[in-house]
Enzyme design. Sequence first.
Site, PDB file in Angstrom:
ATOM      1  N   GLU A  12       0.779  -1.265  -0.048  1.00 19.21           N
ATOM      2  CA  GLU A  12      -0.033   0.100  -0.048  1.00 19.21           C
ATOM      3  C   GLU A  12       0.782   1.380   0.126  1.00 19.21           C
ATOM      4  O   GLU A  12       0.573   2.076   0.733  1.00 19.21           O
ATOM      5  CB  GLU A  12      -0.809  -0.012   1.269  1.00 19.21           C
ATOM      6  CG  GLU A  12      -1.753  -1.301   1.323  1.00 19.21           C
ATOM      7  CD  GLU A  12      -2.594  -1.242   0.215  1.00 19.21           C
ATOM      8  OE1 GLU A  12      -3.171  -0.367  -0.315  1.00 19.21           O
ATOM      9  OE2 GLU A  12      -3.168  -2.658  -0.252  1.00 19.21           O
ATOM     10  N   VAL A  13       2.057   1.169  -0.719  1.00 24.03           N
ATOM     11  CA  VAL A  13       2.710   2.367  -0.867  1.00 24.03           C
ATOM     12  C   VAL A  13       2.503   3.330  -2.377  1.00 24.03           C
ATOM     13  O   VAL A  13       3.191   4.256  -2.517  1.00 24.03           O
ATOM     14  CB  VAL A  13       4.188   2.162  -0.819  1.00 24.03           C
ATOM     15  CG1 VAL A  13       4.442   1.710   0.750  1.00 24.03           C
ATOM     16  CG2 VAL A  13       4.667   1.038  -1.699  1.00 24.03           C
ATOM     17  N   LYS A  15       2.499   1.398  -5.584  1.00 23.44           N
ATOM     18  CA  LYS A  15       3.459   0.841  -6.454  1.00 23.44           C
ATOM     19  C   LYS A  15       2.738   0.643  -7.947  1.00 23.44           C
ATOM     20  O   LYS A  15       2.996   1.053  -8.922  1.00 23.44           O
ATOM     21  CB  LYS A  15       3.660  -0.686  -5.997  1.00 23.44           C
ATOM     22  CG  LYS A  15       4.687  -1.328  -7.007  1.00 23.44           C
ATOM     23  CD  LYS A  15       5.167  -2.601  -6.042  1.00 23.44           C
ATOM     24  CE  LYS A  15       4.147  -3.425  -5.495  1.00 23.44           C
ATOM     25  NZ  LYS A  15       3.569  -3.427  -4.485  1.00 23.44           N
ATOM     26  N   THR A  16       1.299   0.525  -7.788  1.00 19.54           N
ATOM     27  CA  THR A  16       0.445   0.215  -9.117  1.00 19.54           C
ATOM     28  C   THR A  16       0.191   1.500  -9.783  1.00 19.54           C
ATOM     29  O   THR A  16       0.463   1.578 -10.985  1.00 19.54           O
ATOM     30  CB  THR A  16      -0.848  -0.758  -8.708  1.00 19.54           C
ATOM     31  OG1 THR A  16      -0.502  -1.837  -7.977  1.00 19.54           O
ATOM     32  CG2 THR A  16      -1.800  -0.844  -9.862  1.00 19.54           C
ATOM     33  N   LYS A  37       2.675  -8.687 -14.200  1.00 23.61           N
ATOM     34  CA  LYS A  37       2.291  -8.654 -12.905  1.00 23.61           C
ATOM     35  C   LYS A  37       2.623 -10.302 -12.530  1.00 23.61           C
ATOM     36  O   LYS A  37       1.717 -11.134 -12.988  1.00 23.61           O
ATOM     37  CB  LYS A  37       0.941  -8.334 -12.485  1.00 23.61           C
ATOM     38  CG  LYS A  37       0.896  -8.512 -10.888  1.00 23.61           C
ATOM     39  CD  LYS A  37       1.251  -7.350  -9.937  1.00 23.61           C
ATOM     40  CE  LYS A  37       0.934  -7.403  -8.718  1.00 23.61           C
ATOM     41  NZ  LYS A  37       1.527  -6.544  -7.802  1.00 23.61           N
ATOM     42  N   ASP A  50      -4.065  -5.460 -10.817  1.00 20.38           N
ATOM     43  CA  ASP A  50      -2.930  -4.435 -10.781  1.00 20.38           C
ATOM     44  C   ASP A  50      -2.646  -4.364 -12.190  1.00 20.38           C
ATOM     45  O   ASP A  50      -2.526  -3.110 -12.659  1.00 20.38           O
ATOM     46  CB  ASP A  50      -1.741  -4.990 -10.082  1.00 20.38           C
ATOM     47  CG  ASP A  50      -1.991  -4.836  -8.635  1.00 20.38           C
ATOM     48  OD1 ASP A  50      -3.331  -4.223  -8.253  1.00 20.38           O
ATOM     49  OD2 ASP A  50      -1.412  -5.281  -7.691  1.00 20.38           O
ATOM     50  N   GLY A 112       4.048  -6.151  -2.947  1.00 23.30           N
ATOM     51  CA  GLY A 112       4.669  -5.866  -1.531  1.00 23.30           C
ATOM     52  C   GLY A 112       6.167  -5.456  -1.750  1.00 23.30           C
ATOM     53  O   GLY A 112       6.415  -4.807  -2.749  1.00 23.30           O
ATOM     54  N   PRO A 200       0.669  12.701  -6.291  1.00 17.84           N
ATOM     55  CA  PRO A 200      -0.256  12.958  -5.145  1.00 17.84           C
ATOM     56  C   PRO A 200      -1.142  11.924  -4.567  1.00 17.84           C
ATOM     57  O   PRO A 200      -1.556  11.133  -5.534  1.00 17.84           O
ATOM     58  CB  PRO A 200      -1.116  14.303  -5.963  1.00 17.84           C
ATOM     59  CG  PRO A 200      -1.017  13.892  -7.501  1.00 17.84           C
ATOM     60  CD  PRO A 200       0.616  13.107  -7.496  1.00 17.84           C
ATOM     61  N   GLY A 202      -4.062   9.811  -3.752  1.00 19.61           N
ATOM     62  CA  GLY A 202      -5.398   9.838  -4.664  1.00 19.61           C
ATOM     63  C   GLY A 202      -5.130   9.966  -6.294  1.00 19.61           C
ATOM     64  O   GLY A 202      -6.243  10.025  -6.688  1.00 19.61           O
TER      65      GLY A 202
END
Length: 238
Positions: A12-13, A15-16, A37, A50, A112, A200, A202
């Site tokens: 959840e950083v 990446k996608t 992927k 993803d 991850g 940014p 979102g």
Amino acid sequence: MPVLVITGTGTEVGKTVTTAAVAAVAVAAGRSVAVLKPAQTEVGPGERGDAGEVARLSGAVTTCELARYPDPLAPATAGRRAGLPPVRPREMAEAAAKLAVEHDLVLVEGAGGLLVRFDEEGGTLADAARLLRAPVLVVASAGLGTLNTTELTARELRHRGLHPAGVVIGSWPAAADLASRCNLADLPLVAGAPLLGALPAGAGAHEPAGFRAAAPSWLAPRLGGTWDAQEFASAYAP
């Protein structure tokens, strides 16, 4: 070989969405792009994974998944629980190499962090990157704690003889706190690699046309964009 491996410092950083931005900029420049992927988790049959999300946001890209597992777990664990075969580093490297024959750029998005296990032997994205001799782009979070995970990731890359291409902040907050603002100067220091962008928070919620139009302003020239690290850091100087 025109392959760029994209890893995160954790889950959840961003990446996608970072992968999508890199793809969008490359497509806009007239390059043919493929997104690989190796293992998609937490997605059922027929649902968009993803790679599909990257295609939705970035435009005309080729997508490829090697395995899909339903549980939200590391690929090795998810595959074992589902009774499905794992994806091994050599399979990832071979798939990327095949895609590279017909595309100008192949983006390999991990699951991850760098050392997440894909098989029971401990095979990782780092192993695939080494087989490919590909540079690795590190996607990091903005705030407190990111310096530790980013430095650990960069150190492990170098320990394995891999080249960290740079760091992208995958989700820059609308109201950046002190840690986030200070990290703009510290991230390239701990990574030993340049800061190559900041998306940014979102950004993935943009409509595709808006996403593609804005993507160059989020990425540095090394990734085909117009983002300036020094100018960005100066604007948020603590």
